[in-house]
Design an enzyme around this catalytic site. Structure first.
Site, PDB file in Angstrom:
ATOM      1  N   HIS A 188       0.730  -1.267  -0.027  1.00 15.48           N
ATOM      2  CA  HIS A 188       0.063   0.064   0.106  1.00 15.48           C
ATOM      3  C   HIS A 188       0.826   1.359  -0.153  1.00 15.48           C
ATOM      4  O   HIS A 188       0.259   2.368  -0.298  1.00 15.48           O
ATOM      5  CB  HIS A 188      -0.929   0.027   1.103  1.00 15.48           C
ATOM      6  CG  HIS A 188      -2.216  -0.864   0.995  1.00 15.48           C
ATOM      7  ND1 HIS A 188      -2.245  -2.340   1.362  1.00 15.48           N
ATOM      8  CD2 HIS A 188      -3.212  -0.619  -0.003  1.00 15.48           C
ATOM      9  CE1 HIS A 188      -3.224  -2.804   0.773  1.00 15.48           C
ATOM     10  NE2 HIS A 188      -3.947  -2.013   0.069  1.00 15.48           N
ATOM     11  N   ARG A 331     -15.207   2.516  -1.128  1.00 14.93           N
ATOM     12  CA  ARG A 331     -14.938   1.353  -0.592  1.00 14.93           C
ATOM     13  C   ARG A 331     -14.993   1.462   0.976  1.00 14.93           C
ATOM     14  O   ARG A 331     -14.569   2.181   1.712  1.00 14.93           O
ATOM     15  CB  ARG A 331     -13.663   0.627  -1.058  1.00 14.93           C
ATOM     16  CG  ARG A 331     -13.531  -0.472   0.003  1.00 14.93           C
ATOM     17  CD  ARG A 331     -12.229  -1.320  -0.802  1.00 14.93           C
ATOM     18  NE  ARG A 331     -10.947  -0.702  -0.456  1.00 14.93           N
ATOM     19  CZ  ARG A 331      -9.844  -1.172  -0.662  1.00 14.93           C
ATOM     20  NH1 ARG A 331      -9.733  -2.171  -1.425  1.00 14.93           N
ATOM     21  NH2 ARG A 331      -8.749  -0.699  -0.099  1.00 14.93           N
ATOM     22  N   GLU A 430     -12.220  -9.805  -5.805  1.00 12.52           N
ATOM     23  CA  GLU A 430     -10.628  -9.944  -5.157  1.00 12.52           C
ATOM     24  C   GLU A 430     -10.548 -11.266  -4.586  1.00 12.52           C
ATOM     25  O   GLU A 430      -9.359 -11.440  -3.996  1.00 12.52           O
ATOM     26  CB  GLU A 430     -10.023  -8.552  -4.601  1.00 12.52           C
ATOM     27  CG  GLU A 430     -10.901  -8.320  -3.368  1.00 12.52           C
ATOM     28  CD  GLU A 430     -10.418  -7.239  -2.642  1.00 12.52           C
ATOM     29  OE1 GLU A 430      -9.537  -6.732  -3.133  1.00 12.52           O
ATOM     30  OE2 GLU A 430     -11.159  -6.711  -1.844  1.00 12.52           O
ATOM     31  N   ASP A 454      -5.230  -8.025  -4.842  1.00  9.24           N
ATOM     32  CA  ASP A 454      -5.684  -9.451  -4.076  1.00  9.24           C
ATOM     33  C   ASP A 454      -5.908 -10.595  -4.863  1.00  9.24           C
ATOM     34  O   ASP A 454      -5.642 -11.651  -4.648  1.00  9.24           O
ATOM     35  CB  ASP A 454      -6.738  -8.882  -3.254  1.00  9.24           C
ATOM     36  CG  ASP A 454      -6.096  -8.288  -1.889  1.00  9.24           C
ATOM     37  OD1 ASP A 454      -5.117  -8.702  -1.168  1.00  9.24           O
ATOM     38  OD2 ASP A 454      -6.660  -7.275  -1.414  1.00  9.24           O
ATOM     39  N   ARG A 464       1.525 -10.515  -1.338  1.00 11.74           N
ATOM     40  CA  ARG A 464       1.885  -9.404  -2.161  1.00 11.74           C
ATOM     41  C   ARG A 464       2.806  -8.604  -1.366  1.00 11.74           C
ATOM     42  O   ARG A 464       3.489  -7.600  -1.797  1.00 11.74           O
ATOM     43  CB  ARG A 464       0.436  -8.598  -2.249  1.00 11.74           C
ATOM     44  CG  ARG A 464      -0.025  -8.204  -1.141  1.00 11.74           C
ATOM     45  CD  ARG A 464      -1.636  -7.742  -1.498  1.00 11.74           C
ATOM     46  NE  ARG A 464      -1.657  -6.208  -1.769  1.00 11.74           N
ATOM     47  CZ  ARG A 464      -2.924  -5.432  -1.936  1.00 11.74           C
ATOM     48  NH1 ARG A 464      -3.839  -5.941  -1.883  1.00 11.74           N
ATOM     49  NH2 ARG A 464      -2.731  -4.212  -2.296  1.00 11.74           N
ATOM     50  N   CYS A 501     -10.088  -2.036 -10.638  1.00 16.34           N
ATOM     51  CA  CYS A 501      -9.611  -0.849  -9.639  1.00 16.34           C
ATOM     52  C   CYS A 501      -8.035  -1.315  -9.195  1.00 16.34           C
ATOM     53  O   CYS A 501      -7.405  -0.420  -8.580  1.00 16.34           O
ATOM     54  CB  CYS A 501     -10.416  -0.334  -8.687  1.00 16.34           C
ATOM     55  SG  CYS A 501     -11.028  -1.523  -7.621  1.00 16.34           S
TER      56      CYS A 501
END
Ligand code: PEP
Ligand code: MG
Length: 542
Positions: A188, A331, A430, A454, A464, A501
Site C-alpha cells: 500500500h 469502498r 478479489e 488481491d 503481495r 480498480c
C-alpha cells in the site's frame, strides 16, 4: 556520489534532502535507579494517566463504535488495575532498583507469555492486551521518547519499510519521494506513492543506510536510481531528463476533455483511485471521469481512534461535492493484514492476509460498520456516491450486508435525515471464490470492480507483501486473466457493469486485452489517467 539501485514504483524525478524515517517504537534498556520511591511514584502517576485515557476511550467507543469495542477498553482498565499486573512492577522496582519503564516492560512481557501459553482462546488473546496496556503506561512514563517522526522540510523519505499507517501519518505535502530497502510493488505504500504522483523506489537492500540522513539526493523513478550527493554531471543530466518528462506531460495535457474512445468507437470509463480528499483534487486535475476506488480505510489509519460518523460524513460529503456529480465509489473499510490501526485491537494472526480483514471485520463488528454506512448514506444526498464492499467470498455476506443496510436506512429515516435510497452498491471481486460464483453475486449487486492486487495474491498464492516472491507473482498469468474475463462475462450476463480498480488497470500492455474482454471501467492512480486515455485512443479493436 553514491548510486543506489532499486525497483521503480512511479516514474518521476525528485531532488531534496534524504530523511530516514524513525519508527515510533523505542528500545527499552535496563536502567537502574537510586531511588525506588521516585520510580514507584512515576509509575503510579503514569498508571493513573493511562486509566484516565482508557476511561475517555471507553466513553468515545461506546458512543461511536458500539458496546463490543468499548468493552475492550473496560477490560484494559481492569487489567491495568489488577494487582497481578502492578504488584510485580512495584516489587521489581524495589528489589532490583530498576527504572519504572524497564519494570513495566519486563513484567508485561512475562505476563503476556503466560497468557499466550494458555489453551483457552479467550485467555490467549489477552496476551496482546497486556502488551497494549504496558505500551500505554510506557508512553505516559516517557512521552518524549515516543514522539512520532516529524518532517519539517520537503524531503525524500528513506526507510527499511513503511506500513500504510506510518505513511499516512506523514505530512504529505512535504514528501518528495520514497526510497525503501524492502517493500513490494503491490504494497500500500507503493500504491500511495503512485496516487500522490511522486517517485518511489523499493528493494534497495542494505546499500541504503541511515548514515545518509540529511544528505542531498536525487531520486530518479524512471530508472529506479537514487543519487546521494550527486555530482555536477548527474545534476545536469537529470535536469535534462526532467525537461523531457515535462514535455511529455504537456502533450498529455492536450488530452484533457477528450473522450476515452478507441479509433473504432469503443468507449470505456477511466476513473481514478484516491484515498483522501487531496487524492480527489489530483483526480480532478488529471481529468478523471470519476473515482473508481476511494480507499476509506486511510481515514481510519490516519486517526488514533475510530473516526466518528460526523467526521466520516464530512469527508465523504466533500468528496461527493468536489466531484460535482461524477461518480465516487467509496469502498468500506479494508482494515487488516498490512493495514493495521492499533485501536482496532485485532488479535495477532498467523496468516493476516487470510485473516480478520475488510468485510470480515465489518460483519464481526457491526457497530463499526453501521457508523460508516450511516456516514456514507448521509453523504449520498450530496452527489453520486456508490458503496463498494471488499474481500467478498460468498452470497451470505451480501445477504448480511443488505440486512445491515436496511437497518441503517431505517434509522436515517427515523432521524429524518435525507439520503439517496438508490445509491449504487457493488462489490470488489478479489478472491477466486468470488470469481467462481460471480454469476450468483452479479444478481445481488449493481456493479463489480476487480481488485487485481488481491485477486493475484489469492489466485497465485503469492503474498503481495513479500518482495522475494516477485518472480512468482506473474500479473499476466493466464489464471488471473481468465478470472477477469469470467467476471466480466458474469457481470454482463446479469446486466451490470464491471470495472478493474487494482494496479493491473494501469498496465498499458493489457489495455487492449481488457477492452476486448468488455471491461466497462478502469480505475487507476490519478497520474495514469491521461496516459491510459492516450493508449485507449491509439487502439483499433476492429
Ligand atoms: C486490490 O486488491 O486490487 C485493491 C484494489 O484493493 P487493495 O489494493 O486496497 O487491497
Ligand atoms: Mg484488495
Amino acid at each position: 556520489m553514491q548510486i543506489i539501485k532499486g525497483t521503480s514504483v512511479y516514474s518521476s524525478i525528485a531532488d531534496g534532502p534524504l530523511r530516514f524515517f524513525k519508527k515510533a517504537s523505542v528500545e527499552i534498556i535496563r536502567n537502574t535507579s537510586n531511588s525506588p520511591e521516585v520510580e514507584i511514584s512515576h509509575f503510579e502517576k503514569a498508571k493513573a494517566l493511562a486509566m484516565e485515557q482508557l476511561d475517555d476511550l471507553y466513553k468515545k467507543a461506546s458512543k461511536d463504535a458500539g458496546d463490543e469495542i468499548a468493552a475492550l477498553f473496560e477490560v484494559h482498565k481492569m487489567m491495568l488495575d489488577d494487582p497481578d499486573f502492578y504488584e510485580p512492577v512495584i516489587n521489581m522496582i524495589n528489589e532490583q532498583n530498576v527504572s519504572a519503564e524497564y519494570a513495566v516492560d519486563e513484567t508485561s512481557k512475562e505476563l503476556s507469555e503466560v497468557f499466550s501459553s494458555m489453551d483457552d482462546a479467550y485467555m490467549k488473546e489477552r496476551s496482546a492486551d497486556i502488551l497494549d496496556i504496558s505500551k500505554r503506561v510506557q508512553i505516559a512514563l516517557a512521552p518524549e521518547k515516543h514522539q512520532p517522526f516529524i518532517l519539517e522540510t520537503p524531503s525524500i523519505i528513506a526507510a527499511d519499510d513503511l506500513a500504510p499507517s506510518e505513511t499516512i501519518q506523514l505530512e504529505k505535502h512535504l514528501i518528495l519521494g520514497f526510497v525503501m530497502m524492502e517493500g513490494s510493488l503491490n504494497s500500500h505504500t507503493s500504491i500511495l506513492a503512485k496516487s500522490m504522483g511522486i517517485p518511489a523506489i523499493i528493494g534497495t537492500g542494505t546499500t541504503l543506510s541511515p548514515e545518509y540522513d540529511n544528505k542531498p539526493a536525487i531520486l530518479d523513478g524512471t530508472t529506479g536510481t537514487l543519487y546521494i550527493e550527486p555530482d555536477d554531471s548527474t545534476v545536469a543530466a537529470i535536469g535534462q531528463k526532467k525537461e523531457e518528462l515535462n514535455n511529455e506531460r504537456q502533450k498529455l495535457e492536450a488530452l484533457k476533455g477528450l473522450p476515452n474512445i478507441t479509433k473504432d468507437g469503443r468507449e470505456i470509463k477511466v476513473y481514478a483511485n484516491a484515498l483522501d480528499l487531496s487524492g480527489i483534487n489530483t483526480a480532478l486535475e488529471n481529468d478523471a471521469g470519476g473515482i473508481g476506488l476511494f480507499r476509506s480505510e486511510f481515514l481510519y489509519l490516519e486517526n488514533t481512534d475510530y473516526p466518528s460518523e460526523q467526521e466520516q460524513f464530512e469527508v465523504y460529503k466533500k468528496a461527493a461535492e468536489q466531484m460535482k456529480g461524477k461518480k465516487v465509489i467509496i469502498r468500506t473499510l479494508d482494515i487488516g493484514a498490512d493495514k493495521q490501526a492499533p485501536y482496532f485491537n485485532l488479535p495477532a494472526e498467523e496468516n493476516p492476509a487470510m485473516g480478520m480483514r475488510a468485510i470480515r471485520i465489518c460483519l464481526t463488528r457491526p457497530e463499526v460498520f453501521k457508523t460508516q454506512l450511516r456516514a456514507l448514506y448521509r453523504a449520498s444526498a450530496f452527489g453520486d456516491i456508490a458503496i463498494m464492499f471488499p474481500m467478498i467470498t460468498g452470497t451470505w455476506e451480501i445477504d448480511e450486508i443488505k440486512k445491515i443496510i436496511t437497518e441503517v436506512k431505517e434509522s436515517l429515516k427515523q432521524d429524518n435525515i435525507e439520503f439517496n435510497e438508490d445509491a449504487e452498491i457493488g462489490i470488489m471481486i478479489e478472491t477466486p471464490a468470488a470469481v467462481i460464483i460471480s454469476e450468483e453475486l452479479a444478481k445481488m449487486v449493481q456493479f463489480f470492480s476487480i481488485g487485481t492486487n488481491d485477486l493475484t495474491q489469492y489466485t497465485l498464492a503469492v503474498d503481495r507483501q513479500n518482495r522475494d516472491l516477485e518472480r512468482f507473482c506473474d500479473t499476466h498469468h493466464p489464471a488471473v486473466l481468465k478470472m477477469i474475463e469470467m467476471t466480466v462475462r458474469s457481470a454482463h450476463k446479469a446486466g451490470i457493469w464491471c470495472g478493474i480498480c487494482g494496479e493491473l488497470a494501469s498496465d498499458l500492455t493489457l489495455t487492449e486485452t481488457f477492452l476486448h474482454m468488455g471491461v466497462d471501467e478502469l480505475s487507476v492512480s490519478a497520474g495514469m489517467v491521461l496516459k491510459l486515455r492516450d493508449k485507449i485512443r491509439s487502439l483499433d479493436l476492429s
